[in-house]
Write an enzyme that holds these catalytic residues in place. Structure first.
Site, PDB file in Angstrom:
ATOM      1  N   HIS A 133       0.846  -1.192   0.000  1.00 38.55           N
ATOM      2  CA  HIS A 133       0.000   0.000   0.000  1.00 38.55           C
ATOM      3  C   HIS A 133       0.885   1.247   0.000  1.00 38.55           C
ATOM      4  CE1 HIS A 133      -3.331  -2.403   2.116  1.00 38.55           C
ATOM      5  NE2 HIS A 133      -2.256  -3.117   2.405  1.00 38.55           N
TER       6      HIS A 133
ATOM      7  N   THR B  63       0.729   5.133   2.074  1.00 42.71           N
ATOM      8  CA  THR B  63       0.015   5.729   3.211  1.00 42.71           C
ATOM      9  C   THR B  63      -1.004   6.772   2.779  1.00 42.71           C
ATOM     10  OG1 THR B  63       1.778   7.373   3.486  1.00 42.71           O
ATOM     11  CG2 THR B  63       1.936   5.327   4.798  1.00 42.71           C
TER      12      THR B  63
ATOM     13  N   GLU C 112       2.571  -0.797   4.570  1.00 44.24           N
ATOM     14  CA  GLU C 112       2.262   0.578   4.159  1.00 44.24           C
ATOM     15  C   GLU C 112       3.566   1.291   3.840  1.00 44.24           C
ATOM     16  OE1 GLU C 112      -0.510   2.378   3.799  1.00 44.24           O
ATOM     17  OE2 GLU C 112      -2.088   1.117   4.694  1.00 44.24           O
TER      18      GLU C 112
ATOM     19  N   HIS D  17      -2.580  -3.090  -3.252  1.00 36.37           N
ATOM     20  CA  HIS D  17      -3.910  -2.883  -2.655  1.00 36.37           C
ATOM     21  C   HIS D  17      -4.951  -2.742  -3.762  1.00 36.37           C
ATOM     22  CE1 HIS D  17      -6.327  -0.611   0.695  1.00 36.37           C
ATOM     23  NE2 HIS D  17      -6.796  -1.824   0.467  1.00 36.37           N
TER      24      HIS D  17
ATOM     25  N   ASP E 214      -3.741   2.319  -4.896  1.00 33.20           N
ATOM     26  CA  ASP E 214      -2.377   2.330  -4.373  1.00 33.20           C
ATOM     27  C   ASP E 214      -1.724   0.955  -4.473  1.00 33.20           C
ATOM     28  OD1 ASP E 214      -4.364   1.728  -2.245  1.00 33.20           O
ATOM     29  OD2 ASP E 214      -2.632   1.554  -0.929  1.00 33.20           O
TER      30      ASP E 214
END
Length: 254
Positions: free
Chosen positions: A34, A36, A99, A141, A151
């Site tokens: 991912h 953030t 992340e 993601h 993302d």
């Protein structure tokens, strides 16, 4: 339970309360990457640790390459949300989530710095090795939640990462730049959708290019044909998918 690092690569711990037991048995079978989506990394980590956020992840990697662990790998973090891959709808229970510090599309989607990418590669290799995660199950993601997420985005260097031993990648056909791409015919669209389902995406193979289908096509392009992300079912997208699946099938028979 108290949080302990799962790997010596961790630089610091920042426990999140947003965690629960995994709902499936066995080790995680997916690694989900991912971004953030926030400008300030400290605010991002703080948000991932707040109960009211109802989100968390196993690791955060800063722009400088610092690795922060927030949830034990044995636990279920809340990073994937409503998602699906190869029919598995509890992606949180089946995966580890990383992340990556990047403000995202809303702030211009800046490049991911080399030190950060090196940290992503190193941590991912470690996770993959310890959990025996297959290359084609290192995902964005946007792959597992294409209706909601975009993302880590088309500027994330999946080709370089695969060269570092993380993920599945085959060079796509070159993009023809002279004008908009031509859409393939209905039979080609059905073939494309069936191959997307075979690879893992959640899409109906009905030959219809509704907004939901186009989001899935764009998600595939964003990961595997990032030179043009438009949701158009063109021959180049079909060719990229055919190459990926051919390489995958060849690898499974060797």
């Amino acid at each position: 339970m108290s949080l302990k690092p799962d790997t010596p690569l961790v630089d610091r711990l920042y426990p999140s309360p947003n965690v629960e037991p995994r709902r499936i048995t066995g080790p995680p079978t997916m690694l989900i990457l991912h971004y953030t989506g926030l400008i300030d990394i400290d605010k991002a980590i703080d948000w991932l640790s707040r109960p009211e956020s109802k989100v968390s992840c196993h690791y955060v990697i800063t722009a400088e390459g610092e690795i922060v662990q927030m949830v034990a790998e044995a636990e279920r973090a809340w990073h994937a949300g409503l998602s699906s891959w190869l029919g598995e709808t509890d992606v949180n229970s089946a995966s580890i989530g990383i992340e990556i510090d990047n403000p995202g599309h809303e702030h211009g989607l800046p490049a991911f710095p080399p030190r950060q990418m090196q940290a992503v590669a190193g941590l991912s290799r470690d996770i993959i090795r310890r959990n025996a995660i297959r290359p084609e199950r290192v995902l964005a993601h946007s792959d597992v939640a294409p209706q909601r997420k975009i993302d880590p985005g088309e500027r994330f260097d999946w080709a370089w990462l695969a060269g570092e031993g993380v993920g599945h990648w085959v060079a796509p056909p070159p993009v023809v730049s002279d004008g908009p791409p031509a859409e393939i015919d209905e039979s080609g669209i059905v073939a494309l959708q069936r191959l997307l389902v075979r690879y893992g995406y959640d899409v109906r193979a009905d030959g219809m290019l509704d907004p939901a289908a186009r989001k899935v096509i764009a998600a595939f392009q964003r990961h595997f044909r990032p030179a043009r992300v438009d949701g158009v079912a063109d021959a180049g997208t079909l060719g990229a998918l055919e190459r990926l699946l051919a390489a995958l099938e060849a690898g499974r028979t060797t």
